[in-house]
Design a protein around this motif. Structure first.
Motif, mmCIF file in Angstrom:
data_model
loop_
_atom_site.group_PDB
_atom_site.id
_atom_site.type_symbol
_atom_site.label_atom_id
_atom_site.label_comp_id
_atom_site.label_asym_id
_atom_site.label_seq_id
_atom_site.Cartn_x
_atom_site.Cartn_y
_atom_site.Cartn_z
ATOM 1 N N MET A 174 45.211 42.917 40.596
ATOM 2 C CA MET A 174 45.471 41.651 41.270
ATOM 3 C C MET A 174 46.951 41.303 41.137
ATOM 4 S SD MET A 174 44.141 38.718 38.576
ATOM 5 C CE MET A 174 44.936 38.533 36.974
ATOM 6 N N LYS A 224 42.821 42.815 36.827
ATOM 7 C CA LYS A 224 41.891 41.747 37.205
ATOM 8 C C LYS A 224 40.903 41.507 36.069
ATOM 9 C CE LYS A 224 38.542 40.723 40.923
ATOM 10 N NZ LYS A 224 37.949 41.269 42.171
ATOM 11 N N LYS A 264 38.398 33.039 42.348
ATOM 12 C CA LYS A 264 39.523 33.362 43.239
ATOM 13 C C LYS A 264 40.382 32.100 43.312
ATOM 14 C CE LYS A 264 41.663 35.698 46.633
ATOM 15 N NZ LYS A 264 42.826 34.810 46.808
ATOM 16 N N GLU A 275 45.855 35.691 41.113
ATOM 17 C CA GLU A 275 44.870 35.686 42.194
ATOM 18 C C GLU A 275 43.468 35.389 41.682
ATOM 19 O OE1 GLU A 275 45.674 38.431 45.927
ATOM 20 O OE2 GLU A 275 45.774 39.615 44.076
ATOM 21 N N TYR A 276 43.176 35.852 40.464
ATOM 22 C CA TYR A 276 41.864 35.636 39.865
ATOM 23 C C TYR A 276 42.025 35.165 38.426
ATOM 24 C CZ TYR A 276 40.031 38.322 43.804
ATOM 25 O OH TYR A 276 39.722 38.755 45.075
#
Length: 326
Positions: free
Chosen positions: A1, A22, A33, A96-97
């Motif tokens: 990510m 991630k 998310k 992003e996560y």
């Protein structure tokens, strides 16, 4: 990510958009998310190498998130994939996560955007802890909130009003009106006059019941003078310095004062879960009705995170600085 990384401890120029593994959710955790996060003073200190994340926390900056659940752990029952949530993190929001414990997640009210939701967790939880859990603020009491236009200050003004208190704040001249618009009864330009004199004049020398302070050293004796009998002083930071040259302890004794210091990030997960659930029960209905609102100064794309950090360090913001992720 993709994630915002710190090349090496230092200034805002050390922040880069890079790649990071991630995360995977545990049995009671949610993989979210991330659509938005927000800046906190802890982020700038961690970037400089002065505030390491708690043991076991993500080394990525970011203490709050707002986004959509991508995956729920095996033992999660409150939320499911696709639900919109926001909440406080020990770290990891600039990505992003991110992972959040299900018990720490709150549902995003339908009338709020991701950016608005991301502006809530850290400041409203900190303000709730200071006013209610520590300060025991009661309806009809008076509270003095320093740095009234800061993120925590803007949250504390609104919560104190919702709790039925009379609200006094200190702020710079350009931020006075913003504090009054949020519901402060009295706003004091601390650069123009000694705030203790203004507080005592306004209250007919009675003083206030609770003070929420981020400045510490330079304000300590004035704070003591502003407190009335059985007053409570809550110190949340030491932006002005951590030392006091002279303290008149007899005033503390005579007034039966309580002096408390606290941080939120270092608290146990169990403490933070209880605090989150307590705030949510009181505040979520008020966010839905519009009686409480997140105060956003500005929104930056995460590609401009260095610029956002520089802006925060210039103390120009009224309310929260938000990062839009992706």
């Amino acid at each position: 990510m993709k994630a915002i990384l710190v090349k090496q401890p230092g200034g805002s120029e050390q922040l880069i958009l890079g790649e990071y593994e991630k995360p995977k959710p545990g049995p009671t955790e949610l993989l979210v998310k991330v659509h938005a996060t927000a800046l906190n003073r802890a982020d700038t200190l961690q970037r400089e190498g002065k505030y390491p994340p708690p043991k076991g926390a993500s080394p990525i900056l970011g203490l709050e998130l707002a986004g959509v659940i991508e995956e729920a752990g095996a033992n999660c029952s409150k939320y499911k994939k696709g639900d919109k949530v926001f909440g406080l993190l020990p770290g990891g929001g600039y990505a992003e996560y991110a992972i959040i414990d299900e018990a720490m997640a709150m549902p995003i009210p339908e009338n709020l955007s991701f950016e608005e939701a991301a502006a809530i967790p850290e400041v409203f939880l900190t303000a709730w802890q200071a006013l209610v859990w520590l300060g025991k603020l009661q309806p009809g009491e008076r509270v003095l909130i320093h740095a009234g236009a800061s993120g925590v200050g803007t949250a504390a003004i609104q919560l104190a009003r919702a709790l039925g208190a009379e609200v006094l704040v200190t702020a710079s001249e350009t931020k006075i009106q913003a504090c009054l618009d949020l519901g402060a009864h009295k706003a004091i330009n601390y650069k123009q006059v000694p705030f203790d004199k203004e507080v005592l004049d306004y209250t007919n020398n009675e003083g206030v019941d609770v003070i929420v302070d981020f400045i510490a050293g330079p304000y300590f004796n004035q704070n003591i003078d502003c407190l009335r009998l059985d007053g409570r002083l809550i110190i949340l930071a030491s932006l002005g310095g951590g030392k006091v040259d002279h303290v008149e302890l007899r005033k503390v004794l005579a007034k039966r004062l309580q002096i408390m210091g606290s941080t939120l990030r270092s608290r146990s997960k169990e403490y933070q879960i209880k605090l989150t659930q307590d705030l949510a029960a009181f505040a979520l209905p008020l966010f839905r009705s519009g009686k409480l609102k997140p105060v956003i100064d500005s929104v930056y794309s995460w590609e401009n995170v260095a610029e956002a950090h520089r802006y925060m360090e210039q103390n120009k913001n009224t309310g929260k600085i938000v990062l839009r992720i992706g």
